[in-house]
Design a protein around this motif. Structure first.
Motif, PDB file in Angstrom:
ATOM      1  N   THR A  77      -0.363   8.313  -3.276  1.00 12.61           N
ATOM      2  CA  THR A  77      -1.533   9.188  -3.487  1.00 12.61           C
ATOM      3  C   THR A  77      -2.790   8.324  -3.612  1.00 12.61           C
ATOM      4  O   THR A  77      -3.845   8.627  -3.029  1.00 12.61           O
ATOM      5  N   PHE A  78      -2.647   7.259  -4.371  1.00 16.44           N
ATOM      6  CA  PHE A  78      -3.786   6.367  -4.614  1.00 16.44           C
ATOM      7  C   PHE A  78      -4.288   5.773  -3.294  1.00 16.44           C
ATOM      8  O   PHE A  78      -5.493   5.751  -3.017  1.00 16.44           O
ATOM      9  N   GLU A  79      -3.354   5.306  -2.447  1.00 20.83           N
ATOM     10  CA  GLU A  79      -3.754   4.706  -1.173  1.00 20.83           C
ATOM     11  C   GLU A  79      -4.508   5.723  -0.310  1.00 20.83           C
ATOM     12  O   GLU A  79      -5.515   5.397   0.319  1.00 20.83           O
ATOM     13  N   GLN A  80      -4.007   6.964  -0.302  1.00 25.64           N
ATOM     14  CA  GLN A  80      -4.691   7.995   0.480  1.00 25.64           C
ATOM     15  C   GLN A  80      -6.086   8.257  -0.105  1.00 25.64           C
ATOM     16  O   GLN A  80      -7.055   8.467   0.619  1.00 25.64           O
ATOM     17  N   PHE A  81      -6.186   8.192  -1.415  1.00 24.67           N
ATOM     18  CA  PHE A  81      -7.443   8.471  -2.109  1.00 24.67           C
ATOM     19  C   PHE A  81      -8.479   7.374  -1.826  1.00 24.67           C
ATOM     20  O   PHE A  81      -9.646   7.664  -1.537  1.00 24.67           O
ATOM     21  N   VAL A  82      -8.049   6.094  -1.888  1.00 28.01           N
ATOM     22  CA  VAL A  82      -9.027   5.006  -1.675  1.00 28.01           C
ATOM     23  C   VAL A  82      -9.155   4.660  -0.189  1.00 28.01           C
ATOM     24  O   VAL A  82     -10.080   3.955   0.215  1.00 28.01           O
ATOM     25  N   GLY A  83      -8.200   5.133   0.626  1.00 34.70           N
ATOM     26  CA  GLY A  83      -8.324   4.965   2.072  1.00 34.70           C
ATOM     27  C   GLY A  83      -7.863   3.621   2.604  1.00 34.70           C
ATOM     28  O   GLY A  83      -8.206   3.248   3.717  1.00 34.70           O
ATOM     29  N   HIS A  84      -7.079   2.880   1.824  1.00 35.91           N
ATOM     30  CA  HIS A  84      -6.524   1.615   2.338  1.00 35.91           C
ATOM     31  C   HIS A  84      -5.263   1.257   1.553  1.00 35.91           C
ATOM     32  O   HIS A  84      -5.057   1.758   0.430  1.00 35.91           O
ATOM     33  N   PRO A  85      -4.404   0.383   2.111  1.00 35.48           N
ATOM     34  CA  PRO A  85      -3.192  -0.007   1.393  1.00 35.48           C
ATOM     35  C   PRO A  85      -3.534  -0.684   0.063  1.00 35.48           C
ATOM     36  O   PRO A  85      -4.589  -1.329  -0.056  1.00 35.48           O
ATOM     37  N   ALA A  86      -2.648  -0.529  -0.919  1.00 34.73           N
ATOM     38  CA  ALA A  86      -2.927  -1.108  -2.249  1.00 34.73           C
ATOM     39  C   ALA A  86      -1.620  -1.473  -2.927  1.00 34.73           C
ATOM     40  O   ALA A  86      -0.540  -1.057  -2.501  1.00 34.73           O
TER      41      ALA A  86
ATOM     42  N   ASN B 196       3.880   3.264  -9.114  1.00 38.31           N
ATOM     43  CA  ASN B 196       4.772   2.774  -8.058  1.00 38.31           C
ATOM     44  C   ASN B 196       4.891   3.839  -6.961  1.00 38.31           C
ATOM     45  O   ASN B 196       4.147   4.816  -6.953  1.00 38.31           O
ATOM     46  N   ARG B 197       5.877   3.655  -6.057  1.00 37.21           N
ATOM     47  CA  ARG B 197       5.989   4.608  -4.935  1.00 37.21           C
ATOM     48  C   ARG B 197       7.013   5.700  -5.199  1.00 37.21           C
ATOM     49  O   ARG B 197       7.402   6.426  -4.292  1.00 37.21           O
ATOM     50  N   ASP B 198       7.473   5.822  -6.428  1.00 37.08           N
ATOM     51  CA  ASP B 198       8.411   6.897  -6.779  1.00 37.08           C
ATOM     52  C   ASP B 198       7.654   8.220  -6.682  1.00 37.08           C
ATOM     53  O   ASP B 198       6.773   8.497  -7.496  1.00 37.08           O
ATOM     54  N   ASP B 199       8.002   9.023  -5.676  1.00 34.75           N
ATOM     55  CA  ASP B 199       7.255  10.281  -5.494  1.00 34.75           C
ATOM     56  C   ASP B 199       8.112  11.505  -5.842  1.00 34.75           C
ATOM     57  O   ASP B 199       7.820  12.617  -5.412  1.00 34.75           O
ATOM     58  N   ARG B 200       9.189  11.298  -6.633  1.00 36.30           N
ATOM     59  CA  ARG B 200       9.994  12.459  -7.060  1.00 36.30           C
ATOM     60  C   ARG B 200       9.199  13.254  -8.096  1.00 36.30           C
ATOM     61  O   ARG B 200       8.449  12.675  -8.878  1.00 36.30           O
ATOM     62  N   TYR B 201       9.421  14.562  -8.099  1.00 38.79           N
ATOM     63  CA  TYR B 201       8.601  15.385  -9.002  1.00 38.79           C
ATOM     64  C   TYR B 201       8.933  15.118 -10.465  1.00 38.79           C
ATOM     65  O   TYR B 201       8.070  15.179 -11.330  1.00 38.79           O
TER      66      TYR B 201
END
Ligand code: FAD
Ligand code: UDP
Length: 401
Positions: A101-110, A177-182
């Motif tokens: 979510t953060f990467e999409q928000f700032v517009g670049h890999p992080a 982290n990249r854990d995207d489970r709800y």
């Protein structure tokens, strides 16, 4: 003559009936005013053959092996991934907030470290958050709060997050982290044949009788019983003598679509668009393979006549009123109040199962002590006319592959 009259065939009532019948040899009558078992977890096949959850999606998860193993006596499990997206600003976002979510928000890999550093800059310093706004802005700052939480919560509860307990929005994890489970629980799975089948197996004990379409108002005078277990709303039990407790209700709007999949994940949240909060395509987690699909949109509703009470309101004023009812409940000697509505708490299924298992030990201890060798008194001595609809749980194939 029943040892226990159990009001409600949801998780609380079913677990208690099963334990009291199979462990303690007690005769239990379970009633429910609805025409089906399983309370809010009830599922059924719709006209297209899709296994739907009538009262909103029920994602089973728990950290407790005891609860998993207890329910595992009545069902196989289908491993499930509860993945959710949030739709806002004309696009999907990974939700709950995580590194993607953060990467999409700032517009670049992080990296996680970069995300943590950004959140540290954005967050509003609040040491002990007192409400649901504070609990989110103190973790991610105002912009992400306004994107994902403010609008959804206002729609769902018709209150601003600042008026709700921290536990409401605090339920939703925030991860770097990249854990995207709800949800983060160790065990996440759905009952393989659905919840209703699980309940049918739980209640298929010779010491348990189930009567559906029966309201407690009738059963309390018609059914002779020694003790009462009540899992309905506490204010209703006391005829709303202090005034009604506030609840939120929902309207569910199903739509069957002639396509295998409608949306990329089981649930899409709509914090800022539409009148509904979420659109659920439950097939993603039940494991059904079908060429068609059904989605269900959820519209929050005020609670009132003809509407179901789904959510107790986690807010200080509502809790203060509940405490008055709780004081009455604590004085009862022959009645046990168990379950989400009877205790006016926003509990998940596994929490209710855990509380019902614990309550069983407490209840039997109390009734053994009260009996003292002599037969206990009647909880509601009425005439012995049978209640209207009498039903044994339907036959169901034994569990197995
Ligand atoms: P219920 O399931 O509500 O059962 C109580 C029963 O008592 C009802 O069937 C009712 O008809 C009956 N009853 C009440 N009064 C009377 C009366 N006077 N006479 C006769 N019968 C009566 N939990 C999760 O773990 N994961 C989820 O994903 C999840 N999603 C949810 C989504 C929604 C929309 C909702 C509303 C809840 C969700 N939950 C979820 C919570 C879950 O539904 C509850 O934890 C669980 O159902 C509580 O069980 P219970 O037995 O206390 O209550
Ligand atoms: N919430 C939110 N935005 C979301 C999802 C949840 O603001 O996209 C808030 C909302 O107040 C909601 C609460 O977090 O009631 C808990 O969310 P959850 O999905 O656990 O709700 P439930 O499944 O219990 O309805």
């Amino acid at each position: 003559m029943f040892d226990y009259l159990i009001v409600g065939a949801g998780f609380a009532g079913a677990v208690l009936a099963e334990r009291l019948a199979s462990q303690r040899g007690r005769r239990c009558l379970v009633i429910d005013r609805r025409a089906h078992l399983a309370g809010n977890a009830y599922d059924f096949a719709d006209r297209a053959g899709v296994l739907l959850h009538q009262y909103g999606p029920h994602y089973f998860r728990t950290n407790s092996e005891r609860i998993r193993d207890y329910l595992g006596q009545f069902t196989e499990w289908h491993p499930a991934d509860y993945r959710i997206l949030s739709w806002t600003g004309g696009r999907h976002w990974p939700f709950p907030i995580n590194l993607n979510t953060f990467e999409q928000f700032v517009g670049h890999p992080a990296t996680s470290e970069e995300m943590a550093a950004a959140l540290a800059k954005w967050r509003v310093p609040i040491e002990s958050p007192r409400n649901s706004e504070e609990v989110i802005v103190s973790q991610v700052g105002r912009e992400l709060y306004e994107m994902f939480f403010q609008g959804y919560t206002r729609k769902q509860w018709r209150r601003d997050p600042s008026e709700l307990d921290p536990s409401v929005c605090g339920r939703v994890p925030i991860r770097t982290n990249r854990d995207d489970r709800y949800v983060s629980d160790k065990f996440q799975a759905m009952p393989r044949d659905g919840y209703t089948a699980l309940f049918q197996r739980m209640l298929a004990h010779p010491n348990i009788e189930v009567r559906l379409g029966v309201d407690f108002r009738d059963a309390r005078v018609q059914v002779p019983h020694r003790r009462l277990v009540y899992t309905g709303a506490l204010d209703e039990y006391y005829d709303h003598c202090f005034g009604p407790l506030p609840y939120r209700s929902l309207r569910f709007e199903p739509e069957t679509v002639e396509t295998e999949w409608f949306q990329p994940v089981v649930q899409v949240n709509y914090p800022n668009d539409h009148e509904y909060t979420r659109c659920v395509e439950i097939k993603h987690v039940t494991g059904q393979k079908l060429p068609v699909t059904t989605v269900v949109r959820e519209y929050p509703q005020d609670f009132g006549p003809g509407r179901e009470a789904y959510y107790p309101l986690p807010a200080p004023d509502a809790q203060a009123l509940y405490k008055r009812y709780e004081a009455l409940a604590e004085r009862e000697t022959n009645v046990s109040f168990v379950g989400r509505m009877a205790t006016y708490r926003y509990y998940n299924m596994d929490q209710i199962v855990g509380r019902a298992l614990t309550a069983c030990a407490r209840i039997t201890h109390r009734s053994d002590a009260a009996a003292g060798g002599a037969p206990p008194g009647w909880a509601g001595r009425g005439d012995a006319r049978p209640c209207l609809a009498t039903m044994r749980p339907p036959e169901i194939a034994p569990r197995g592959p």
